[in-house]
Write a protein that holds these residues in place. Sequence first.
Motif, PDB file in Angstrom:
ATOM      1  N   GLN A 350       0.776  -1.127   0.026  1.00  0.00           N
ATOM      2  CA  GLN A 350      -0.022  -0.198  -0.120  1.00  0.00           C
ATOM      3  C   GLN A 350       0.959   1.479   0.091  1.00  0.00           C
ATOM      4  N   LEU A 353       2.164   1.900  -3.580  1.00  0.00           N
ATOM      5  CA  LEU A 353       1.314   2.309  -4.418  1.00  0.00           C
ATOM      6  C   LEU A 353       1.048   3.932  -3.952  1.00  0.00           C
ATOM      7  N   ASN A 422       2.123  -6.935  -5.569  1.00  0.00           N
ATOM      8  CA  ASN A 422       1.586  -5.661  -6.337  1.00  0.00           C
ATOM      9  C   ASN A 422       0.112  -5.351  -6.080  1.00  0.00           C
ATOM     10  N   LYS A 423      -0.691  -6.416  -6.796  1.00  0.00           N
ATOM     11  CA  LYS A 423      -2.052  -6.380  -6.592  1.00  0.00           C
ATOM     12  C   LYS A 423      -2.341  -7.193  -5.212  1.00  0.00           C
ATOM     13  N   MET A 424      -3.448  -6.883  -4.580  1.00  0.00           N
ATOM     14  CA  MET A 424      -3.857  -7.556  -3.549  1.00  0.00           C
ATOM     15  C   MET A 424      -4.159  -9.039  -3.745  1.00  0.00           C
ATOM     16  N   GLU A 426      -2.002 -10.919  -5.696  1.00  0.00           N
ATOM     17  CA  GLU A 426      -0.778 -11.472  -5.584  1.00  0.00           C
ATOM     18  C   GLU A 426      -0.408 -11.640  -4.097  1.00  0.00           C
ATOM     19  N   ASP A 483     -12.750  -1.482 -14.518  1.00  0.00           N
ATOM     20  CA  ASP A 483     -11.834  -1.483 -13.530  1.00  0.00           C
ATOM     21  C   ASP A 483     -11.329  -2.990 -13.744  1.00  0.00           C
ATOM     22  N   SER A 486      -8.112  -6.912 -17.275  1.00  0.00           N
ATOM     23  CA  SER A 486      -6.664  -7.264 -16.884  1.00  0.00           C
ATOM     24  C   SER A 486      -6.061  -8.071 -17.876  1.00  0.00           C
ATOM     25  N   LEU A 491      -4.331 -14.037 -13.681  1.00  0.00           N
ATOM     26  CA  LEU A 491      -5.301 -13.547 -12.936  1.00  0.00           C
ATOM     27  C   LEU A 491      -6.754 -13.945 -13.455  1.00  0.00           C
TER      28      LEU A 491
END
Length: 495
Positions: A350, A353, A422-424, A426, A483, A486, A491
């Motif tokens: 976080q 980011l 990186n993303k939640m 991952e 949103d 991807s 994913l």
Amino acid sequence: MAEENSSLNIWPEIEKAEKENRRELVLQGSAVDKKIQSSGGLHARLYSLSPLNYLEISQCPSLQAIHENIRHLSHLQSLILCRNKLTSVPKSIGELKAIKVLDLSVNQLQALPEEICALSELNTLNVSCNSIAALPDGLSKCVKLASINVSKNALSRLPDDLWCSSLELLSSIIASENAIEELSSEVHNLPALKVLDLSNNKLQELPSELADCPKLKETNFKGNKLKDKRLEKMVNGCQTKSVLDYLRAGGRGKGKGKQQDGEVSEKLDGGRNISKKKSGAKQKGKKEAEEVDELNRMVVRVLHVSKAPTAVTVKVSAGVKDVRPYIVCCIVKGMNLRQGNALKRFLVAQTKLHDEICAKRTTATIATHDLGLLKAPLLYDARPPDTLKIVPLGRKEMKAAELLKMLQEEADEQRKQKKRQNKMAELNKITFDAKEDVGSDEETDVISDRPAEDLASPELTVLQVKVVDIDGNLKLVYPSKTDLMSDVSNLTVIR
């Protein structure tokens, strides 16, 4: 320009720094920007503040150039010129021999002067978010360089001498979102390299020599269309160790393919052919690779607001219009956020980011709350800092003004030694696979008392949240279809 040279019109910030013989000076924001605009640049007296060792001028879109008289600030150790609209950097910057930190990020630079390579004490260089087409040759002379960030530029290559063994302290190279076509096989010359990010470039191959970097712990090559499709899948999903092991083995028979004890060779015991064993090993390797692909697949299940039994709605007051008018929200279930490594990793992500995409919280701010502690109705509003009360993570309740003061003091304290996945999904996948210790219920007051096995799963569930105005009119629903788009191969989004 005559006005800015007049002592009668000296900026109060500069005058104060001059009288108090200050070592640090921060000029930022709209008030400073207006002065720059009306004066046609920075006040000339700024360049006479020779005691300064820290100078920050940021968030001033009217600042397009720095005068060559910056050379007079010979004691500067940190020069932060981020989030302006600089189109050039004076050659005299090379005379600042004490500079350790140079931040020129988020400007409009198309090139850097070669004189930057004369900064022998330079430790951190950040020129991200510009339009730089090429880095100057000679960076190997910056022998104390430890971190370089050139992400979000127009680079097609990195200079050859960046891989020079004289850069024995270089531990982090961030060069994502450029047009870099090749990673040099000389990368193994960097003995201290720990982080290498070349995501979203134009790489087609990764050199096997990458596996010879002794301290490399974190790599990111996502978004590159590699010729080796198995390797491409691995970099999009596997951890660094798996990728390096694959390169070390030569991948599909390419590269160096170092032999280890116990590996299959063409001949054994005086030349007896054992091709059958080799074929069997290939089949086994293929099966294992397929299993790795499946195990590293991340799944995000999205529940539409109409499918949620108790949909959450956030109302937006008119008071935020001139402060920070936009907000999006969603509910994430399945994450392990108990105290321990999982929570630390989440907070690190976080913070990353915030520093990058959110431009150090100036563009946006991310907040994570325990849904079980929130009470409806939810209102997004703006309040004066001396009346608003808040309970920061790990701290007691305090007024917003007190928190701002505390954070400023902490930032000032850490500034000299500041370090700039990186993303939640991952993070969740890593935590679930590792089955990390999530701590006891007594360790935290922000997580419900459900059993640990109910808190985390390999599949994340995201519930949409509606944002409406004060009259109940719909403004948006997040996440939307857009949103959820991807291009990450491992994913899976279930709508």
